[in-house]
Design a protein around this motif. Structure first.
Motif, PDB file in Angstrom:
ATOM      1  N   VAL A  78      14.136  -9.054   5.045  1.00  0.00           N
ATOM      2  CA  VAL A  78      13.659  -9.381   3.560  1.00  0.00           C
ATOM      3  C   VAL A  78      12.418  -8.590   3.223  1.00  0.00           C
ATOM      4  O   VAL A  78      12.390  -7.898   2.122  1.00  0.00           O
ATOM      5  N   LEU A  79      11.575  -8.802   4.151  1.00  0.00           N
ATOM      6  CA  LEU A  79      10.281  -7.937   3.801  1.00  0.00           C
ATOM      7  C   LEU A  79      10.472  -6.234   3.773  1.00  0.00           C
ATOM      8  O   LEU A  79       9.800  -5.765   2.935  1.00  0.00           O
ATOM      9  N   LEU A  80      11.202  -5.894   4.837  1.00  0.00           N
ATOM     10  CA  LEU A  80      11.641  -4.519   4.756  1.00  0.00           C
ATOM     11  C   LEU A  80      12.380  -4.047   3.634  1.00  0.00           C
ATOM     12  O   LEU A  80      12.045  -3.169   2.886  1.00  0.00           O
ATOM     13  N   ALA A  81      13.102  -4.853   3.219  1.00  0.00           N
ATOM     14  CA  ALA A  81      14.101  -4.503   1.927  1.00  0.00           C
ATOM     15  C   ALA A  81      12.950  -4.480   0.729  1.00  0.00           C
ATOM     16  O   ALA A  81      13.086  -3.524  -0.141  1.00  0.00           O
ATOM     17  N   LEU A  82      12.299  -5.244   0.569  1.00  0.00           N
ATOM     18  CA  LEU A  82      11.133  -4.896  -0.642  1.00  0.00           C
ATOM     19  C   LEU A  82      10.420  -3.799  -0.381  1.00  0.00           C
ATOM     20  O   LEU A  82       9.770  -3.015  -1.160  1.00  0.00           O
ATOM     21  N   LEU A  83      10.074  -3.469   0.932  1.00  0.00           N
ATOM     22  CA  LEU A  83       9.088  -2.488   1.216  1.00  0.00           C
ATOM     23  C   LEU A  83       9.757  -1.158   0.879  1.00  0.00           C
ATOM     24  O   LEU A  83       9.115  -0.153   0.417  1.00  0.00           O
ATOM     25  N   VAL A  84      11.083  -1.202   1.013  1.00  0.00           N
ATOM     26  CA  VAL A  84      11.802   0.284   0.947  1.00  0.00           C
ATOM     27  C   VAL A  84      12.563   0.097  -0.515  1.00  0.00           C
ATOM     28  O   VAL A  84      13.122   1.149  -0.365  1.00  0.00           O
ATOM     29  N   ARG A  85      12.272  -0.756  -1.188  1.00  0.00           N
ATOM     30  CA  ARG A  85      13.282  -0.633  -2.629  1.00  0.00           C
ATOM     31  C   ARG A  85      12.342   0.271  -3.507  1.00  0.00           C
ATOM     32  O   ARG A  85      11.139   0.030  -3.929  1.00  0.00           O
ATOM     33  N   GLY A  86      13.093   1.367  -3.880  1.00  0.00           N
ATOM     34  CA  GLY A  86      12.256   2.105  -5.036  1.00  0.00           C
ATOM     35  C   GLY A  86      12.040   1.536  -6.213  1.00  0.00           C
ATOM     36  O   GLY A  86      13.201   0.879  -6.648  1.00  0.00           O
ATOM     37  N   GLY A  87      10.978   1.739  -6.826  1.00  0.00           N
ATOM     38  CA  GLY A  87      10.875   1.394  -8.213  1.00  0.00           C
ATOM     39  C   GLY A  87      10.310  -0.284  -8.080  1.00  0.00           C
ATOM     40  O   GLY A  87       9.783  -0.592  -9.338  1.00  0.00           O
ATOM     41  N   TRP A 172       1.641  -7.187   5.942  1.00  0.00           N
ATOM     42  CA  TRP A 172       2.706  -6.741   4.735  1.00  0.00           C
ATOM     43  C   TRP A 172       2.304  -7.081   3.583  1.00  0.00           C
ATOM     44  O   TRP A 172       2.483  -6.426   2.556  1.00  0.00           O
ATOM     45  N   ALA A 173       1.728  -8.576   3.220  1.00  0.00           N
ATOM     46  CA  ALA A 173       1.352  -8.759   2.163  1.00  0.00           C
ATOM     47  C   ALA A 173       0.201  -8.019   1.593  1.00  0.00           C
ATOM     48  O   ALA A 173       0.345  -7.911   0.044  1.00  0.00           O
ATOM     49  N   LEU A 174      -0.666  -7.858   2.237  1.00  0.00           N
ATOM     50  CA  LEU A 174      -1.983  -6.935   1.612  1.00  0.00           C
ATOM     51  C   LEU A 174      -1.469  -5.458   1.254  1.00  0.00           C
ATOM     52  O   LEU A 174      -1.863  -5.121   0.469  1.00  0.00           O
ATOM     53  N   PHE A 175      -0.551  -5.166   2.183  1.00  0.00           N
ATOM     54  CA  PHE A 175       0.018  -3.633   1.851  1.00  0.00           C
ATOM     55  C   PHE A 175       0.423  -3.618   0.574  1.00  0.00           C
ATOM     56  O   PHE A 175       0.483  -2.784  -0.480  1.00  0.00           O
ATOM     57  N   MET A 176       1.478  -4.540   0.231  1.00  0.00           N
ATOM     58  CA  MET A 176       2.395  -4.628  -0.980  1.00  0.00           C
ATOM     59  C   MET A 176       1.519  -5.116  -2.116  1.00  0.00           C
ATOM     60  O   MET A 176       1.770  -4.486  -3.259  1.00  0.00           O
ATOM     61  N   ALA A 177       0.541  -6.075  -1.918  1.00  0.00           N
ATOM     62  CA  ALA A 177      -0.229  -6.241  -3.037  1.00  0.00           C
ATOM     63  C   ALA A 177      -0.850  -5.066  -3.482  1.00  0.00           C
ATOM     64  O   ALA A 177      -1.311  -5.075  -4.843  1.00  0.00           O
ATOM     65  N   ARG A 181       1.586  -5.782  -9.024  1.00  0.00           N
ATOM     66  CA  ARG A 181       0.630  -6.554 -10.242  1.00  0.00           C
ATOM     67  C   ARG A 181       1.544  -7.822 -10.637  1.00  0.00           C
ATOM     68  O   ARG A 181       2.768  -7.746 -10.549  1.00  0.00           O
ATOM     69  N   GLY A 182       0.805  -8.783 -11.274  1.00  0.00           N
ATOM     70  CA  GLY A 182       1.336  -9.614 -12.123  1.00  0.00           C
ATOM     71  C   GLY A 182       2.391 -10.492 -11.160  1.00  0.00           C
ATOM     72  O   GLY A 182       2.090 -11.051  -9.960  1.00  0.00           O
ATOM     73  N   GLY A 183       3.798 -10.578 -11.767  1.00  0.00           N
ATOM     74  CA  GLY A 183       4.687 -11.490 -11.060  1.00  0.00           C
ATOM     75  C   GLY A 183       5.200 -11.173  -9.677  1.00  0.00           C
ATOM     76  O   GLY A 183       5.260 -11.849  -8.851  1.00  0.00           O
ATOM     77  N   ARG A 184       5.158  -9.617  -9.534  1.00  0.00           N
ATOM     78  CA  ARG A 184       5.697  -9.150  -8.349  1.00  0.00           C
ATOM     79  C   ARG A 184       4.580  -9.451  -7.232  1.00  0.00           C
ATOM     80  O   ARG A 184       4.828  -9.601  -5.929  1.00  0.00           O
ATOM     81  N   ARG A 185       3.328  -9.751  -7.632  1.00  0.00           N
ATOM     82  CA  ARG A 185       2.179  -9.739  -6.550  1.00  0.00           C
ATOM     83  C   ARG A 185       2.320 -11.281  -6.267  1.00  0.00           C
ATOM     84  O   ARG A 185       2.062 -11.556  -5.139  1.00  0.00           O
ATOM     85  N   LEU A 186       2.604 -11.937  -6.994  1.00  0.00           N
ATOM     86  CA  LEU A 186       2.859 -13.225  -6.880  1.00  0.00           C
ATOM     87  C   LEU A 186       4.049 -13.852  -6.019  1.00  0.00           C
ATOM     88  O   LEU A 186       3.926 -14.710  -5.086  1.00  0.00           O
ATOM     89  N   VAL A 187       5.098 -12.906  -6.236  1.00  0.00           N
ATOM     90  CA  VAL A 187       6.366 -13.155  -5.150  1.00  0.00           C
ATOM     91  C   VAL A 187       5.998 -12.515  -3.587  1.00  0.00           C
ATOM     92  O   VAL A 187       6.242 -13.249  -2.823  1.00  0.00           O
ATOM     93  N   ALA A 189       2.838 -12.972  -2.513  1.00  0.00           N
ATOM     94  CA  ALA A 189       1.989 -13.897  -1.860  1.00  0.00           C
ATOM     95  C   ALA A 189       2.751 -15.087  -1.468  1.00  0.00           C
ATOM     96  O   ALA A 189       2.593 -15.677  -0.419  1.00  0.00           O
ATOM     97  N   ALA A 190       3.957 -15.584  -2.454  1.00  0.00           N
ATOM     98  CA  ALA A 190       4.569 -16.574  -2.125  1.00  0.00           C
ATOM     99  C   ALA A 190       5.323 -16.312  -0.914  1.00  0.00           C
ATOM    100  O   ALA A 190       5.629 -17.393  -0.021  1.00  0.00           O
ATOM    101  N   LEU A 191       6.068 -15.359  -0.652  1.00  0.00           N
ATOM    102  CA  LEU A 191       6.729 -15.126   0.470  1.00  0.00           C
ATOM    103  C   LEU A 191       5.986 -15.112   1.778  1.00  0.00           C
ATOM    104  O   LEU A 191       6.252 -15.680   2.704  1.00  0.00           O
ATOM    105  N   ALA A 192       4.770 -14.594   1.767  1.00  0.00           N
ATOM    106  CA  ALA A 192       3.804 -14.601   2.857  1.00  0.00           C
ATOM    107  C   ALA A 192       3.646 -16.091   3.273  1.00  0.00           C
ATOM    108  O   ALA A 192       3.500 -16.319   4.413  1.00  0.00           O
TER     109      ALA A 192
END
Length: 263
Positions: A78-87, A172-177, A181-187, A189-192
């Motif tokens: 799940v974490l990898l999928a968000l990490l490598v999802r373009g856009g 992973w959370a700090l890297f993605m954060a 921004r906004g809702g995606r950053r909340l996602v 944080a919530a997953l972590a």
């Protein structure tokens, strides 16, 4: 011309601030009176999360599922999928350098965590998990003895500081954060938080193993990467190493649609 994902510059002020915060968290934990107070708070937190296991079937089965080692692999996907999802966090053409950089930082984290764990053991400050120490703990391994070995049910540890599972999630959370921004950053944080909870509910870790040890490790490593030329170097060299095998995979049906495998 596409802007690079990372800048090869030294950001001394941010680097010093983050490293000081990471070091401060560890030093705070090393003070005996503070550590005692933290563990007292952690004991209360553990009982709040653990006690419902004895009274709620849904709570019991939910956290038993998330405490299995194979499920950790699913979480990683799940974490990898968000990490490598373009856009999602960054443009498609920057997915490969982002992945290469994160892998490099993860290797550094594992090295630093190993050294810290050995240091804690050498100082005689290592401790067992709350499930092994606190009275009244509800042990998942007692309820489901067949899962402890066959499925590597994780509800105890003889050396629980720092939180290894939490340090990876927080990195992973700090890297993605950094890129969201906004809702995606909340996602993010919530997953972590969600994926850190199983170890706390089952009692494999004290809270401070995560919010002190895990956070200090993740913060120190992410700062070392993003606030120095390190991330830019990892992105450049790592992308060169990843591109040939990924190019081959990209020729396969279906897989070629993935952002990571696109030319």
């Amino acid at each position: 011309m596409n802007a690079p994902l990372f800048t090869a510059t030294w950001q001394w002020r941010r680097l010093a601030l983050c490293q000081a915060l990471a070091l401060g968290l560890l030093l705070l934990w090393l003070i005996p009176t503070v550590r005692t107070q933290l563990l007292t708070f952690d004991a209360g937190l553990f009982h709040v999360l653990n006690t419902p296991l004895a009274h709620s079937t849904a709570w019991l089965y939910l956290w038993t599922f998330f405490s299995l080692r194979p499920v950790d692999a699913l979480v990683g996907l799940v974490l990898l999928a968000l990490l490598v999802r373009g856009g999602w966090a960054y443009p498609t053409h920057q997915v490969r350098p982002a992945l290469a950089t994160f892998i490099g930082l993860l290797v550094i984290l594992l090295i630093v965590r190993t050294l810290l764990t050995k240091g804690i053991e050498a100082w005689g400050l290592q401790h067992s998990s709350p499930s092994d120490v606190l009275p009244g703990a509800y042990l998942l391994s007692d309820r489901f003895p067949g899962l402890e070995h066959g499925w590597e049910l994780k509800d105890r540890s003889g050396a629980s500081f720092p939180g290894d599972h939490a340090s990876v999630l927080l990195l992973w959370a700090l890297f993605m954060a950094h890129f969201t921004r906004g809702g995606r950053r909340l996602v993010v944080a919530a997953l972590a938080v969600l994926f850190m909870l199983p170890r706390l509910v089952a009692g494999a870790h004290w809270g401070s193993d995560d919010y002190i040890g895990g956070l200090a490790l993740a913060l120190g490593v992410i700062s070392l990467g993003l606030h120095t030329p390190l991330a830019a170097g990892l992105a450049h060299r790592g992308e060169r190493l990843l591109t040939p095998p990924l190019r081959g995979l990209g020729r396969l049906p279906v897989l070629g649609r993935l952002s990571l495998l696109r030319p």
